[in-house]
Write a protein that holds these residues in place. Structure first.
Motif, PDB file in Angstrom:
ATOM      1  N   LYS A 149       0.814  -1.224   0.000  1.00  0.00           N
ATOM      2  CA  LYS A 149       0.000   0.000   0.000  1.00  0.00           C
ATOM      3  C   LYS A 149       0.848   1.275   0.000  1.00  0.00           C
ATOM      4  CE  LYS A 149      -3.517  -2.663   0.057  1.00  0.00           C
ATOM      5  NZ  LYS A 149      -4.164  -2.966  -1.249  1.00  0.00           N
ATOM      6  N   GLY A 150       2.173   1.110  -0.093  1.00  0.00           N
ATOM      7  CA  GLY A 150       3.030   2.289  -0.195  1.00  0.00           C
ATOM      8  C   GLY A 150       3.088   3.126   1.054  1.00  0.00           C
ATOM      9  N   LEU A 151       3.227   2.494   2.216  1.00  0.00           N
ATOM     10  CA  LEU A 151       3.224   3.238   3.482  1.00  0.00           C
ATOM     11  C   LEU A 151       4.231   4.387   3.504  1.00  0.00           C
ATOM     12  CD1 LEU A 151       2.192   3.564   6.382  1.00  0.00           C
ATOM     13  CD2 LEU A 151       3.906   1.868   7.088  1.00  0.00           C
ATOM     14  N   PRO A 152       5.485   4.203   3.053  1.00  0.00           N
ATOM     15  CA  PRO A 152       6.419   5.342   3.087  1.00  0.00           C
ATOM     16  C   PRO A 152       5.918   6.528   2.267  1.00  0.00           C
ATOM     17  CG  PRO A 152       7.617   3.294   2.753  1.00  0.00           C
ATOM     18  CD  PRO A 152       6.163   2.977   2.588  1.00  0.00           C
ATOM     19  N   ARG A 153       5.332   6.266   1.109  1.00  0.00           N
ATOM     20  CA  ARG A 153       4.832   7.351   0.277  1.00  0.00           C
ATOM     21  C   ARG A 153       3.649   8.048   0.945  1.00  0.00           C
ATOM     22  NH1 ARG A 153       3.137   6.767  -6.139  1.00  0.00           N
ATOM     23  NH2 ARG A 153       2.395   8.922  -6.430  1.00  0.00           N
ATOM     24  N   LEU A 154       2.757   7.274   1.532  1.00  0.00           N
ATOM     25  CA  LEU A 154       1.608   7.861   2.219  1.00  0.00           C
ATOM     26  C   LEU A 154       2.057   8.759   3.375  1.00  0.00           C
ATOM     27  CD1 LEU A 154      -0.730   4.734   2.342  1.00  0.00           C
ATOM     28  CD2 LEU A 154      -1.115   6.811   0.983  1.00  0.00           C
ATOM     29  N   LEU A 155       3.019   8.278   4.159  1.00  0.00           N
ATOM     30  CA  LEU A 155       3.488   9.060   5.301  1.00  0.00           C
ATOM     31  C   LEU A 155       4.194  10.335   4.853  1.00  0.00           C
ATOM     32  CD1 LEU A 155       4.829   6.207   7.627  1.00  0.00           C
ATOM     33  CD2 LEU A 155       2.761   7.579   7.941  1.00  0.00           C
ATOM     34  N   ALA A 156       4.979  10.228   3.770  1.00  0.00           N
ATOM     35  CA  ALA A 156       5.684  11.408   3.270  1.00  0.00           C
ATOM     36  C   ALA A 156       4.701  12.460   2.758  1.00  0.00           C
ATOM     37  CB  ALA A 156       6.654  11.003   2.162  1.00  0.00           C
ATOM     38  N   ASP A 157       3.697  12.004   2.012  1.00  0.00           N
ATOM     39  CA  ASP A 157       2.705  12.952   1.507  1.00  0.00           C
ATOM     40  C   ASP A 157       1.910  13.584   2.642  1.00  0.00           C
ATOM     41  OD1 ASP A 157       3.464  12.521  -1.098  1.00  0.00           O
ATOM     42  OD2 ASP A 157       1.813  11.161  -1.587  1.00  0.00           O
ATOM     43  N   GLN A 158       1.591  12.801   3.645  1.00  0.00           N
ATOM     44  CA  GLN A 158       0.852  13.352   4.788  1.00  0.00           C
ATOM     45  C   GLN A 158       1.709  14.373   5.534  1.00  0.00           C
ATOM     46  OE1 GLN A 158      -0.875  10.442   7.401  1.00  0.00           O
ATOM     47  NE2 GLN A 158      -1.278  11.934   9.015  1.00  0.00           N
ATOM     48  N   ARG A 159       2.972  14.020   5.732  1.00  0.00           N
ATOM     49  CA  ARG A 159       3.879  14.946   6.433  1.00  0.00           C
ATOM     50  C   ARG A 159       3.994  16.281   5.688  1.00  0.00           C
ATOM     51  NH1 ARG A 159       8.517  12.238   5.807  1.00  0.00           N
ATOM     52  NH2 ARG A 159       8.926  13.476   3.930  1.00  0.00           N
ATOM     53  N   ASP A 160       4.061  16.196   4.329  1.00  0.00           N
ATOM     54  CA  ASP A 160       4.238  17.398   3.513  1.00  0.00           C
ATOM     55  C   ASP A 160       2.915  18.047   3.109  1.00  0.00           C
ATOM     56  OD1 ASP A 160       6.932  16.864   3.670  1.00  0.00           O
ATOM     57  OD2 ASP A 160       7.015  15.823   1.742  1.00  0.00           O
ATOM     58  N   ARG A 161       1.798  17.478   3.589  1.00  0.00           N
ATOM     59  CA  ARG A 161       0.461  17.979   3.240  1.00  0.00           C
ATOM     60  C   ARG A 161       0.279  18.029   1.718  1.00  0.00           C
ATOM     61  NH1 ARG A 161      -1.871  20.587   7.920  1.00  0.00           N
ATOM     62  NH2 ARG A 161      -0.365  20.541   9.644  1.00  0.00           N
ATOM     63  N   THR A 162       0.732  16.958   1.071  1.00  0.00           N
ATOM     64  CA  THR A 162       0.652  16.856  -0.381  1.00  0.00           C
ATOM     65  C   THR A 162      -0.518  15.963  -0.778  1.00  0.00           C
ATOM     66  OG1 THR A 162       3.039  17.131  -0.647  1.00  0.00           O
ATOM     67  CG2 THR A 162       1.865  16.048  -2.461  1.00  0.00           C
ATOM     68  N   TRP A 163      -1.328  16.474  -1.718  1.00  0.00           N
ATOM     69  CA  TRP A 163      -2.432  15.677  -2.262  1.00  0.00           C
ATOM     70  C   TRP A 163      -2.069  15.359  -3.713  1.00  0.00           C
ATOM     71  CZ3 TRP A 163      -6.789  13.992   0.359  1.00  0.00           C
ATOM     72  CH2 TRP A 163      -7.768  13.354  -0.413  1.00  0.00           C
ATOM     73  N   PRO A 164      -1.466  14.185  -3.946  1.00  0.00           N
ATOM     74  CA  PRO A 164      -0.959  13.889  -5.290  1.00  0.00           C
ATOM     75  C   PRO A 164      -2.070  13.391  -6.206  1.00  0.00           C
ATOM     76  CG  PRO A 164      -0.556  12.032  -3.864  1.00  0.00           C
ATOM     77  CD  PRO A 164      -1.226  13.092  -3.006  1.00  0.00           C
ATOM     78  N   GLU A 165      -1.693  13.174  -7.462  1.00  0.00           N
ATOM     79  CA  GLU A 165      -2.593  12.460  -8.352  1.00  0.00           C
ATOM     80  C   GLU A 165      -2.816  11.054  -7.810  1.00  0.00           C
ATOM     81  OE1 GLU A 165      -4.208  13.542 -11.081  1.00  0.00           O
ATOM     82  OE2 GLU A 165      -3.415  15.561 -10.624  1.00  0.00           O
TER      83      GLU A 165
END
Length: 352
Positions: A149-165
């Motif tokens: 499920k890509g946990l590292p990517r999810l955590l990084a986006d959450q930390r950076d408040r990023t809403w990706p495609e």
């Protein structure tokens, strides 16, 4: 056999709560369970078998502890979980018949005691192998799902408040999971992954079928099989034969993005080769509960690698571990008294 002869004098050589001592007595009344809670180091938390290292016995207390331990037919636990203490009592007590180690990997502790072959042949050593299967299998499932499920990517986006495609996550029910080692832990892993819909493969030395395993892989063909799977769960014990089994050759044969979960012994995986595989993308994510040297060196790159989850060898810990081990001990005590084979006997050649 008389009633007196058909009893076991068992000495509790590690901290064990009184309720679990009584449980053993209830489950197997033929056991004479000797314990003195004032002489064992107090636990700092669940299943802390070695106890608080700051607790020190007086010379008189140490003499009393040694005398108690040396009177045993059977030991519940290696005294203070100390191989040197095991060697001392084995030499002092020719009547000792059986020692149950509280660790699943207790064979390494027996090996570290450096016992003579006569003692290894005279005394049966068992472990708690299988008791920890459920908790460790859950961590393995967690690790594989975290990678899928890509946990590292999810955590990084959450930390950076990023809403990706939107991006596609991997599905466990579309994966092939290879369980390296189908003992008690591996069998529990296989069962859980099968329930989740994964295709499950497993390595074997015996060739005996295991429930939930679709394909058995001879251990010496591991490098040939890893390129066909999506995730690998390592559950093997640490022995001379398993040392760095998952090394450059095996890791180099994996396809890009393979997920790795490690819940056996850290020495099975060559960490330098693992780091290389993480850096070049062959390992897409690694969930590690065990390491070559513990505690993990603060300088290890594994701590800060963006696709590594570090667990401090704690995945097996459960508040029910002590009860499960007490029940296992009572069951094996009954087997010993009834001349039946004991469970989880240590191989005193390979020490697992």
């Amino acid at each position: 056999m008389s009633e007196i002869e058909n009893r076991l004098r068992v000495v509790v050589a590690v901290p064990l709560q009184e309720e679990h001592c009584r449980l053993i007595e209830e489950l197997e009344p033929r056991v004479e369970l000797v314990r003195d809670h004032s002489l064992t180091h107090p636990m700092r938390g669940p299943a802390d078998w070695s106890g608080d290292p700051e607790h020190v016995r007086t010379p008189e207390e140490q003499a009393m502890f040694d005398e108690m331990v040396d009177s045993a037919d059977v030991l519940f636990g290696i005294p203070d979980v100390d191989p040197a203490a095991l060697a001392r009592t084995v030499a002092a007590n020719p009547r000792l018949r059986w020692v149950m180690t509280t660790a699943a990997g207790g064979g390494s502790q027996v090996k570290a005691a450096g016992l003579e072959r006569e003692a290894l042949d005279r005394i049966t050593f068992t472990t708690s192998a299988g008791v920890h299967g459920g908790p460790l299998a859950e961590f393995a499932v967690f690790g594989v799902i975290a990678g899928a499920k890509g946990l590292p990517r999810l955590l990084a986006d959450q930390r950076d408040r990023t809403w990706p495609e939107r991006w596609e996550m991997r599905q466990v029910d579309e994966m092939t999971v290879l369980v390296v080692g189908l003992g008690g832990i591996g069998a529990e892993c296989a069962r859980r992954f099968q329930v989740l819909g994964a295709r499950v493969w497993g390595t074997t030395r015996s060739g005996e079928p295991v429930d939930g395993v679709d394909r058995l892989i001879p251990l010496d063909q591991l490098a040939d099989a890893v390129g066909e799977v999506d995730a690998i769960v390592v559950t093997l014990p640490g022995t001379e034969h398993t040392h760095h089994l998952v090394g450059a050759e095996v890791l180099g044969a994996m396809k890009p993005g393979t997920i790795l979960a490690s819940v056996g012994r850290g020495t099975v995986i060559d960490e330098d080769a693992l780091l290389a595989a993480l850096d070049d993308g062959r390992i897409g994510f690694a969930a590690l509960d065990v390491f070559e040297k513990e505690p993990l060196d603060p300088a290890s790159p594994l701590w800060s690698h963006p696709r590594v989850l570090v667990s401090p060898h704690t995945a097996a810990l459960s508040s029910r571990e002590e009860e499960r081990i007490a029940r296992r001990f009572a069951e094996n005590a009954a087997r010993l008294l009834d001349d039946a084979p004991l469970r989880a006997v240590v191989d005193t050649v390979e020490f697992y």
